[in-house]
Design a protein around this motif. Structure first.
Motif, short mmCIF file in Angstrom:
data_model
loop_
_atom_site.label_atom_id
_atom_site.label_comp_id
_atom_site.label_asym_id
_atom_site.label_seq_id
_atom_site.Cartn_x
_atom_site.Cartn_y
_atom_site.Cartn_z
N THR B 80 10.80 32.29 127.31
CA THR B 80 9.75 31.43 127.86
C THR B 80 8.36 32.02 127.70
O THR B 80 7.38 31.30 127.81
N ALA B 81 8.27 33.30 127.50
CA ALA B 81 6.93 33.88 127.37
C ALA B 81 7.02 35.21 126.64
O ALA B 81 8.03 35.93 126.73
N ILE B 82 5.99 35.50 125.88
CA ILE B 82 5.82 36.84 125.30
C ILE B 82 4.40 37.25 125.64
O ILE B 82 3.43 36.67 125.14
N GLU B 83 4.28 38.16 126.57
CA GLU B 83 2.93 38.47 127.08
C GLU B 83 2.86 39.92 127.54
O GLU B 83 3.87 40.60 127.65
N GLU B 84 1.64 40.34 127.79
CA GLU B 84 1.42 41.69 128.32
C GLU B 84 1.75 41.70 129.81
O GLU B 84 1.33 40.80 130.54
N ARG B 85 2.51 42.69 130.24
CA ARG B 85 2.84 42.76 131.66
C ARG B 85 2.76 44.21 132.11
O ARG B 85 2.89 45.13 131.31
N CYS B 86 2.60 44.36 133.40
CA CYS B 86 2.62 45.71 133.97
C CYS B 86 4.08 46.12 134.16
O CYS B 86 4.85 45.42 134.79
N THR B 87 4.46 47.25 133.56
CA THR B 87 5.85 47.69 133.71
C THR B 87 5.94 48.93 134.58
O THR B 87 6.99 49.53 134.73
N GLY B 88 4.83 49.31 135.13
CA GLY B 88 4.87 50.46 136.04
C GLY B 88 4.79 51.78 135.33
O GLY B 88 4.67 52.81 135.95
N LYS B 89 4.86 51.79 134.01
CA LYS B 89 4.83 53.08 133.34
C LYS B 89 3.57 53.27 132.50
O LYS B 89 2.72 54.06 132.82
N ASP B 90 3.45 52.50 131.44
CA ASP B 90 2.33 52.75 130.52
C ASP B 90 1.26 51.68 130.66
O ASP B 90 0.63 51.31 129.68
N GLY B 91 1.07 51.15 131.83
CA GLY B 91 0.11 50.07 131.97
C GLY B 91 0.70 48.80 131.41
O GLY B 91 1.89 48.55 131.52
N ALA B 92 -0.15 47.98 130.77
CA ALA B 92 0.33 46.70 130.25
C ALA B 92 1.12 46.92 128.98
O ALA B 92 0.70 47.65 128.08
N VAL B 93 2.31 46.31 128.92
CA VAL B 93 3.18 46.44 127.76
C VAL B 93 3.63 45.03 127.36
O VAL B 93 3.85 44.18 128.22
N CYS B 94 3.74 44.80 126.06
CA CYS B 94 4.21 43.51 125.57
C CYS B 94 5.63 43.27 126.10
O CYS B 94 6.50 44.13 125.95
N THR B 95 5.86 42.14 126.73
CA THR B 95 7.13 41.89 127.41
C THR B 95 7.65 40.50 127.04
O THR B 95 6.88 39.54 126.99
N VAL B 96 8.95 40.43 126.77
CA VAL B 96 9.58 39.15 126.45
C VAL B 96 10.28 38.63 127.70
O VAL B 96 11.10 39.34 128.29
N THR B 97 9.91 37.43 128.13
CA THR B 97 10.54 36.85 129.32
C THR B 97 11.64 35.89 128.87
O THR B 97 11.41 35.02 128.01
N ILE B 98 12.83 36.08 129.42
CA ILE B 98 13.96 35.21 129.08
C ILE B 98 14.42 34.50 130.34
O ILE B 98 14.66 35.16 131.37
N GLU B 99 14.53 33.17 130.27
CA GLU B 99 15.01 32.41 131.42
C GLU B 99 16.52 32.28 131.29
O GLU B 99 17.03 31.87 130.26
#
Lengths: 351, 461
Positions: B80-99
C-alpha cells in the motif's frame, strides 16, 4: 485485531542505558553516616552528652558554611548530597570532648570553605576536608585539642575545667614512649582499648564499633577492603618486625597497642577511604593504603605523636600521581601502548 | 567453574518471561518492512504500490557485490505504500508497507533446500544464507553471509552466543528451551560452511534448563561443547565472550576473525536452519515484550515489520502510562519516539517503561571519584576521565584514553552514583574520533564544546 491508531504521539527518548542502579551520591553518604552512628552513641556513653553537643555543632556549621557558600557564589545548593554532614561528623569525631564549644565552628569553616568549596566543591578537593580541618585546629588550639589523659564525663553544655597536675597517660603514649614502668600492655588493657574504654577523641576510641562500621560499608559495597586492610596491615607488619627504639621485636601486644590506640582505626576505615581523596584504581588504592601505613609508623616512631591523619593527608596529595601510574591497560590494547603514545607526540612535534 | 570476564555489573535480571512459552502473535493488519535492517547498503524495493506479495517473497534487492542481503515480505497481502519512515535506528528509512490479506500464502520460491544436504559446500551455504536475508539477530544486524565468508579458512573456533545477559530479555532462552533442535541444526550447517569440527555454545548460568534441553538432544558431544557462563552483564558481548572462553583479547580495532574466532547468535543459527529445512527466509523473530506497563509480559513470534503498537496491545499494555518505549534491552536498546515503529530483524525485545520509572528526574551531582565506572567497565577504560576530557573538548585526551574501545554497554552509567551520562559521553567521544579520522580535520574546539552542551548535561561545577 486492529488498534485505534494514536496519531503520532511522541514518546520520551534518551540514550541508553535505560536502567540505573539505585545508589546515588546521597545514599552513599547516608550509608557512611549510618556506619558512623554507633560511634557517636559510644562517645556519648563514655564521654557524656557533651560529645553529642560538639558533633551537632560541627555538623550544623559544616552544612551552614556550605549553604552560605552556595548562596554567596549563586551556585546550586549542594547540601542535599549530605557530604558536608559526613565531613562534620568526621571532624567532630577527631576532637576531644573537652574542647570549647565554639572551636568546631572554626574547624568547620576551614574544612568546608577553604579545603572543599574554594577548590570547587564536592569531588574537587585535594585533601580530606575533615582531616585538614583537624590539622588546622591542632595547630591553632594545640592545648585545647590535646586529649585529657583522664576519663571525665561531661554533661550537655558542661565546660571542662582542667584539674591541676593530673598524671596519667593515654593508651597511645604507652606505645610511643618506652617507659620504665610499662614493659608490655596487659590483655585487660588491650581489651579495654578494643572496646573503647579509654580516653581519646570522641569517635576514635572503640575499635569494635569502627569494625562494625567497616563491615556495614563493605556489605553495602560503599567501600572496598583494599585501603583499610593494607593500611592496618602495613602498620601491623612494621610494628611487629621493626618496633621503635626501646621496644621488643615480635611483641604482639605492642603491635595491637599500635593498631588499637589513637585515631588509626578511624582514619583507616573512614578517612583514607574517602572517595574524593583516594585513588580510583584498585591497584592505586593498595599503594595508597601501604603508603598511609608506612607514613603513620614513621610519624609515630620519630615525632612521637599520632601520625594516621598526617599520613592520610600526605598521601592525599599523591593521589593524582598514583592514579596516573596505575591507569588500567585498556582491553585489547597492546602492553607497549606507552611507546606508541610517545611516537604520536613526536610526530606532532614534527608537524 | 563458570567462565567469565573482569568488570561488568549485576543488574536486577527481571527475567519475568523466562517461563512464558513463545506464542505466535495475532496476524498484524499491516507491516512496515524497512529496506535497511542490516549493516551495509540499503536494499532497493522491487515491488510497486498495488502489487500483491506472498510471505517469503523478495521485496527488496541488493547488488551481488555490495554488503547487505535481500528483504522479504513477512505476510501475504497488498503493497500500500513505499515511503520513508522512522525505524528507530538510522532515522528515516525507505519502508514497504504491506496490508495483510490474511491468506497466509507462501511464495512459490520458498521450498526446502534441494540437493545433497550431506555434502553442502561453503559456497552453497553462503548463497542460501544471503538469499534468506539472515543477519545477526543478537542486535548488531551484521549480514551473516558476510560473516561466514570472512571467516572461511581463517577461524579455528566457532562460538554460539546464547548468553543473553541483558535484563528482561528471554527470547534466546525460550528458543533454546523449546526448539533446541533448530539451533543445533543451524550450528551443524555453519560448522560445515567453515569446515570446522566443533563449536562452543555459551549460555549464562541462569539458563540451566535451556542447557539441559540442548544437552538432551542427540548429537556428538565433541561437536558442540556447552559452556556455562557466569551470569553477569555484559557477558554476551563477543569480545568478553571470546576472552572468557579462550583467554584471548581481541586487539583494538580488530575483529574476532583476526584472532581465529567467529561468534553467531543462537537465533541466527535457528534462522540458518530454517533457510535450509523449510526454505523460509528471515521473516519473523522472537521478541520479548515486557516492562512496567505491560500487564501480561510474553515472548512473541512476530513477523518482521509488525508495528510495536500491535505487540503492546497483544500483551495488554496500558499505552497511556508508557513513559519510554525501548527496542532492545534496557542497557543497550534504543528509545523509540513512536509506537508504530516496526519490529526489525535485530529487535530482541520491546520494553514499555512507566512514566514514573522512565521520566524520573535523576538528580546529578559532581563526580565523587568513587571509581565504580572503572571497575564496571568491561573494556577496562576510565569512563570518568574520558567524560571529563570529552566535556572539555579535548579529543586528543579521549584518544589517549582509548575511547574507541568502548562497546557502549552502559555499565558505567548504570553504576554511577552521581548519575552522570558517562556512556553517552564516551560514545560521543568515540563518534567524534571516528569523524576526525574520516575527515582528518578536527572541528574547532569551541564548536566541540558547544556540541557537547547539546548532547550531555554538563557536570555541575
Amino acid at each position: 485485531m486492529t488498534v485505534e491508531p494514536k496519531q503520532n504521539k511522541l514518546l520520551c527518548v534518551s540514550s541508553s542505558p535505560h536502567l540505573r542502579a539505585h545508589d546515588s551520591t546521597r545514599t552513599v553518604m547516608l550509608d557512611v553516616l549510618i556506619a558512623l552512628c554507633p560511634l557517636l552513641l559510644w562517645g556519648c556513653y563514655i564521654f557524656g552528652m557533651r560529645a553529642l553537643t560538639l558533633t551537632v555543632i560541627s555538623v550544623a556549621s559544616c552544612l551552614l558554611f556550605e549553604l552560605l557558600f552556595n548562596l554567596i557564589t549563586k551556585k546550586e545548593i549542594t547540601i542535599g548530597d549530605l557530604s558536608a554532614a559526613v565531613t562534620g561528623v568526621l571532624l567532630a569525631y577527631n576532637l576531644p570532648h573537652t574542647l570549647p564549644l565554639w572551636m568546631p565552628v572554626v574547624g568547620a569553616f576551614f574544612s568546608i570553605v577553604v579545603v572543599k568549596m574554594l577548590f570547587g566543591g564536592l569531588g574537587k578537593n585535594v585533601v580530606n576536608p575533615a582531616l585538614a580541618g583537624r590539622a588546622c585546629m591542632l595547630l591553632s588550639f594545640t592545648s585545647a585539642m590535646s586529649v585529657s589523659p583522664v576519663l571525665t564525663r561531661l554533661g550537655l553544655f558542661e565546660s571542662y575545667l582542667p584539674a591541676d597536675a593530673v598524671s596519667g597517660s593515654t593508651p597511645l603514649s604507652l606505645v610511643l614512649n618506652p617507659g620504665e614502668t610499662v614493659v608490655s600492655l596487659s590483655n585487660e588493657q588491650l581489651f579495654d582499648m578494643f572496646l573503647g574504654n579509654e580516653c581519646g577523641t570522641i569517635g576514635e576510641v572503640s575499635a569494635l564499633l569502627i569494625l562494625f562500621g567497616f563491615l556495614y560499608l563493605l556489605m553495602r559495597r560503599v567501600i572496598s577492603w583494599h585501603i583499610p586492610l593494607t593500611f592496618l596491615g602495613t602498620v601491623a607488619l612494621i610494628t611487629y618486625l621493626l618496633p621503635a627504639k626501646g621496644f621488643e621485636r615480635f611483641d604482639y601486644t605492642y603491635t595491637l597497642g599500635h593498631l588499637l590506640s589513637g585515631g588509626l582505626m578511624l582514619a583507616a576505615v573512614f578517612m583514607a577511604t574517602d572517595y574524593v581523596t583516594c585513588p580510583i584504581t584498585t591497584k592505586g588504592r593498595i599503594i595508597f593504603g601501604i603508603g598511609c601505613g608506612v607514613l603513620t609508623v614513621l610519624v609515630r616512631y620519630f615525632a612521637k605523636q599520632e601520625g594516621a591523619s598526617y599520613a592520610v593527608l600526605a598521601m592525599n596529595l599523591l593521589v593524582y600521581y598514583i592514579d596516573k601510574i596505575t591507569a588500567p591497560r585498556p582491553f585489547g590494547s597492546s602492553p607497549s601502548s606507552k611507546v606508541k603514545k610517545k611516537k604520536k607526540n613526536g610526530q606532532e612535534e614534527k608537524l | 567453574m563458570a567462565f567469565t570476564f573482569k568488570g561488568g555489573i549485576h543488574p536486577d535480571p527481571r527475567k519475568n518471561t523466562r517461563k512464558t512459552p513463545v506464542v505466535q502473535i495475532t496476524p498484524p493488519a499491516s507491516v512496515h518492512i524497512p529496506m535497511s535492517m542490516h549493516i551495509g547498503v540499503p536494499c532497493t524495493p522491487c515491488v510497486k504500490v498495488g502489487d500483491v506479495v506472498d510471505k517469503g517473497q523478495v521485496i527488496g534487492t541488493i547488488p551481488e557485490d555490495r554488503l547487505g542481503c535481500p528483504v522479504h515480505a513477512s505476510i501475504s497481502g497488498k503493497v500500500t505504500a513505499i515511503e520513508e519512515r522512522c525505524t528507530g535506528k538510522d532515522g528515516a528509512v525507505c519502508t514497504v508497507t504491506i496490508e495483510n490479506d490474511y491468506q497466509n500464502r507462501i511464495a512459490p520460491g520458498v521450498a526446502p533446500f534441494e540437493g545433497d544436504a550431506r555434502n553442502l559446500t561453503s559456497e552453497q551455504i553462503v548463497k542460501v544464507v544471503r538469499a534468506a536475508g539472515i543477519v545477526g539477530m543478537g542486535g548488531a544486524s551484521f549480514p551473516t553471509y558476510a560473516k561466514i565468508e570472512g571467516a572461511i579458512g581463517r577461524v579455528t573456533g566457532m562460538i554460539v552466543n546464547g548468553a543473553e545477559c541483558e535484563p528482561y530479555i528471554t527470547a534466546n532462552h525460550r528458543l533454546l528451551l523449546e526448539q533446541p533442535e533448530r539451533v543445533v541444526g543451524g550450528i551443524k550447517i555453519l560448522l560445515k560452511a567453515l569446515s570446522l569440527r566443533s563449536a562452543v555454545l555459551a549460555v549464562e548460568a541462569n539458563k540451566i534448563d535451556a542447557v539441559k534441553a540442548v544437552a538432551a538432544l542427540d548429537f556428538d558431544p565433541e561437536m558442540i561443547r556447552i559452556c556455562v557462563m557466569k551470569t553477569k552483564y555484559p557477558q554476551g558481548d563477543e569480545r568478553r565472550l571470546i576472552h572468557a572462553l579462550t583467554g584471548k583479547e581481541i586487539p583494538a580495532g580488530k575483529l574476532p576473525t583476526d584472532i581465529g574466532y567467529v561468534v553467531f547468535n543462537v537465533e541466527t543459527c535457528a534462522a540458518v536452519y530454517d533457510a535450509f529445512v523449510t526454505g523460509m527466509p528471515s521473516v519473523e523473530r522472537i521478541v520479548t515484550v515486557d516492562g512496567g506497563c505491560v500487564q501480561s509480559p510474553a515472548n512473541l513470534l512476530v513477523p518482521i515489520g509488525t508495528p510495536v503498537r500491535d505487540l503492546l496491545s497483544y500483551c495488554d499494555t496500558d499505552v497511556d502510562r508508557i513513559g519510554k518505549l525501548i527496542a532492545g534491552g534496557p542497557m543497550m536498546g534504543r528509545a523509540l519516539c513512536l509506537d508504530d515503529t516496526p519490529v526489525t530483524k535485530g529487535t530482541s525485545a520491546i520494553l514499555a517503561f512507566e512514566k514514573r520509572e522512565a521520566l524520573k528526574q535523576q538528580k546529578t551531582t559532581a563526580c565523587i571519584r568513587c571509581g565504580r565506572c572503572l571497575s564496571a567497565c568491561p573494556s577496562r577504560l576510565m569512563p570518568r576521565e574520558i567524560y571529563r576530557a570529552f566535556l572539555k573538548g579535548d579529543t586528543e585526551k579521549c584518544s589517549e584514553l582509548s575511547a574507541p574501545l568502548c562497546v557502549e554497554c552502559g555499565s558505567c552509567s548504570y553504576v554511577c552514583p552521581a548519575k552522570l551520562d558517562l556512556t553517552q559521553a564516551v560514545s560521543g567521544a568515540k563518534a567524534r574520533l571516528k569523524a576526525i579520522k574520516r575527515t582528518n580535520v578536527p572541528p574547532p574546539k569551541q564548536e566541540q564544546i558547544e556540541q557537547t552542551k547539546n548532547i550531555c548535561s554538563p557536570e555541575k561545577s
